[in-house]
Design a protein around this motif. Sequence first.
Motif, PDB file in Angstrom:
ATOM      1  N   PHE A  37       0.835  -1.209   0.000  1.00  0.00           N
ATOM      2  CA  PHE A  37       0.000   0.000   0.000  1.00  0.00           C
ATOM      3  C   PHE A  37       0.858   1.241   0.000  1.00  0.00           C
ATOM      4  O   PHE A  37       1.906   1.286   0.638  1.00  0.00           O
ATOM      5  N   LYS A  38       0.379   2.240  -0.726  1.00  0.00           N
ATOM      6  CA  LYS A  38       1.026   3.546  -0.688  1.00  0.00           C
ATOM      7  C   LYS A  38       0.103   4.501   0.058  1.00  0.00           C
ATOM      8  O   LYS A  38      -1.074   4.634  -0.293  1.00  0.00           O
ATOM      9  N   ILE A  39       0.636   5.136   1.085  1.00  0.00           N
ATOM     10  CA  ILE A  39      -0.145   6.117   1.848  1.00  0.00           C
ATOM     11  C   ILE A  39       0.316   7.516   1.442  1.00  0.00           C
ATOM     12  O   ILE A  39       1.501   7.819   1.486  1.00  0.00           O
ATOM     13  N   LEU A  92       5.286   5.369   1.600  1.00  0.00           N
ATOM     14  CA  LEU A  92       4.646   6.671   1.780  1.00  0.00           C
ATOM     15  C   LEU A  92       4.982   7.554   0.586  1.00  0.00           C
ATOM     16  O   LEU A  92       6.027   7.403  -0.032  1.00  0.00           O
ATOM     17  N   ASP A  93       4.078   8.494   0.271  1.00  0.00           N
ATOM     18  CA  ASP A  93       4.341   9.444  -0.811  1.00  0.00           C
ATOM     19  C   ASP A  93       4.018  10.852  -0.332  1.00  0.00           C
ATOM     20  O   ASP A  93       2.868  11.159  -0.019  1.00  0.00           O
ATOM     21  N   ALA A  94       5.053  11.692  -0.255  1.00  0.00           N
ATOM     22  CA  ALA A  94       4.864  13.072   0.220  1.00  0.00           C
ATOM     23  C   ALA A  94       4.740  14.063  -0.934  1.00  0.00           C
ATOM     24  O   ALA A  94       4.529  15.261  -0.694  1.00  0.00           O
ATOM     25  N   ASN A  95       4.898  13.600  -2.164  1.00  0.00           N
ATOM     26  CA  ASN A  95       4.794  14.476  -3.340  1.00  0.00           C
ATOM     27  C   ASN A  95       5.610  15.770  -3.199  1.00  0.00           C
ATOM     28  O   ASN A  95       5.174  16.835  -3.656  1.00  0.00           O
ATOM     29  N   GLY A  96       6.760  15.680  -2.557  1.00  0.00           N
ATOM     30  CA  GLY A  96       7.666  16.838  -2.472  1.00  0.00           C
ATOM     31  C   GLY A  96       7.174  17.972  -1.604  1.00  0.00           C
ATOM     32  O   GLY A  96       7.641  19.102  -1.742  1.00  0.00           O
ATOM     33  N   VAL A 111      10.025   6.010   1.347  1.00  0.00           N
ATOM     34  CA  VAL A 111       9.260   7.259   1.342  1.00  0.00           C
ATOM     35  C   VAL A 111       9.554   7.948   0.013  1.00  0.00           C
ATOM     36  O   VAL A 111      10.709   8.171  -0.356  1.00  0.00           O
ATOM     37  N   GLU A 112       8.447   8.241  -0.706  1.00  0.00           N
ATOM     38  CA  GLU A 112       8.571   8.804  -2.046  1.00  0.00           C
ATOM     39  C   GLU A 112       8.628  10.331  -1.971  1.00  0.00           C
ATOM     40  O   GLU A 112       7.768  10.951  -1.334  1.00  0.00           O
ATOM     41  N   GLN A 113       9.639  10.891  -2.609  1.00  0.00           N
ATOM     42  CA  GLN A 113       9.768  12.337  -2.821  1.00  0.00           C
ATOM     43  C   GLN A 113       9.381  13.179  -1.586  1.00  0.00           C
ATOM     44  O   GLN A 113       8.443  13.973  -1.638  1.00  0.00           O
ATOM     45  N   ALA A 122      12.522   8.431  -5.741  1.00  0.00           N
ATOM     46  CA  ALA A 122      12.361   9.659  -6.527  1.00  0.00           C
ATOM     47  C   ALA A 122      11.252   9.462  -7.548  1.00  0.00           C
ATOM     48  O   ALA A 122      11.278   8.500  -8.314  1.00  0.00           O
ATOM     49  N   ASP A 123      10.264  10.355  -7.530  1.00  0.00           N
ATOM     50  CA  ASP A 123       9.149  10.278  -8.488  1.00  0.00           C
ATOM     51  C   ASP A 123       9.096  11.570  -9.314  1.00  0.00           C
ATOM     52  O   ASP A 123       9.496  11.576 -10.477  1.00  0.00           O
ATOM     53  N   GLU A 124       8.658  12.671  -8.690  1.00  0.00           N
ATOM     54  CA  GLU A 124       8.589  13.945  -9.418  1.00  0.00           C
ATOM     55  C   GLU A 124       9.949  14.353  -9.988  1.00  0.00           C
ATOM     56  O   GLU A 124      10.012  15.097 -10.973  1.00  0.00           O
ATOM     57  N   SER A 125      11.041  13.894  -9.385  1.00  0.00           N
ATOM     58  CA  SER A 125      12.388  14.231  -9.885  1.00  0.00           C
ATOM     59  C   SER A 125      12.665  13.591 -11.232  1.00  0.00           C
ATOM     60  O   SER A 125      13.675  13.903 -11.861  1.00  0.00           O
TER      61      SER A 125
HETATM   62 MG   LIG Z   1       4.534   9.855  -6.274  1.00  0.00          MG
END
Ligand SMILES: [Mg+2]
Length: 362
Positions: A130-132, A163-167, A189-191, A217-220
Amino acid sequence: MDPDLPGPQHGAPLAPAAPCDVQSILAAPDPREVLSRIAVVSLPMVTRFRGITVREAMLFEGPAGWAEFSPFLEYDVPEASRWLAAALEWACVDPPATKAATVPVNGTIPACPPSAVAEVAARYAGVGTFKIKVAEAGIDSLDEDCARIEALRAARPGARIRLDANGRYTVAQARTALRAFSRFELEYVEQPVMAVEDLAQVREEIDREGWGIRIAADESIRKASDPLRVAALGAADVVIVKVQPLGGVRSALSVIEASGLPAVVSSALDTSVGLSAGVALAASLPESARPDGSIPACGLGTSALFRSDVADPPLRAADGVLPVGRTAPSEERLSALAAAPERAQWWTERLRACWSHLREQR
Ligand SMILES: [Mg+2]
């Protein structure tokens, strides 16, 4: 359908000149010489996502099958052209040999109240990861974010949690948040922060403090050179990769291999047609991208974000996995979801501009 372009009555795919690859396809001055069908769709979304409530996409059929060209509306021609290269590859060339018949997907827990987490998780039968979404209100949501992690851990004790903090954090806020998150067992933990240099700084700090948290790294990553830059700067332990921004399945595979980092395949809010290319990428990931030998759960379960999708049935996970294979749109859905004529015209002009840009680069 754009009245200006060939319609269903011209359905038979054109026999392309051999060899059938993107470079030879681009020899044609006009995309209509190569693509047998072109449709522009407008998909209503269940809730606002990435600031939009309607997702527009152009779909076209080439010698190998249907493909999706759907750069976000604000992208300029050079950036959107990479998405076109990806779509042309998928439409014209068969994907590389895959190593699996299905790929696992992750479930997503939005920024809901902690008390709703168990109910949201229950919608994902058979899902093991799961991604929170965290940091919805930056550092101010930290307590609630932790409560949601605890709630998910209680509801699904064996699940992997990312986890995903979207920067959304500053470097200082990321320090506070990651210290708090370090008590949970997390996949990554994503971005946590937006800039790639800041990611590198945060990652260094995690090492220094011994928090044992991996960074993704996602948005990067918006173009093919980005995974290499992320790797060179030591900014992340995992790269989130999407087929269209990286210029196609083959280009994505080569940059993933060159980065040497584990990769998680995700969707760029694609329709079912684009998702099938993501599934192909996930199913052909190199060994270096699958450190424990299995395919990391993909962020490809996003068809559920649309009220209606182009394929019937849409490409949705059953028992936590998606099947490998091409997805074609249904004629009925293409008609029902057809974009307004002025939007179809806008996409046709965009296709031509990106086509010309790719031809100039040959
Ligand atoms: Mg993301």
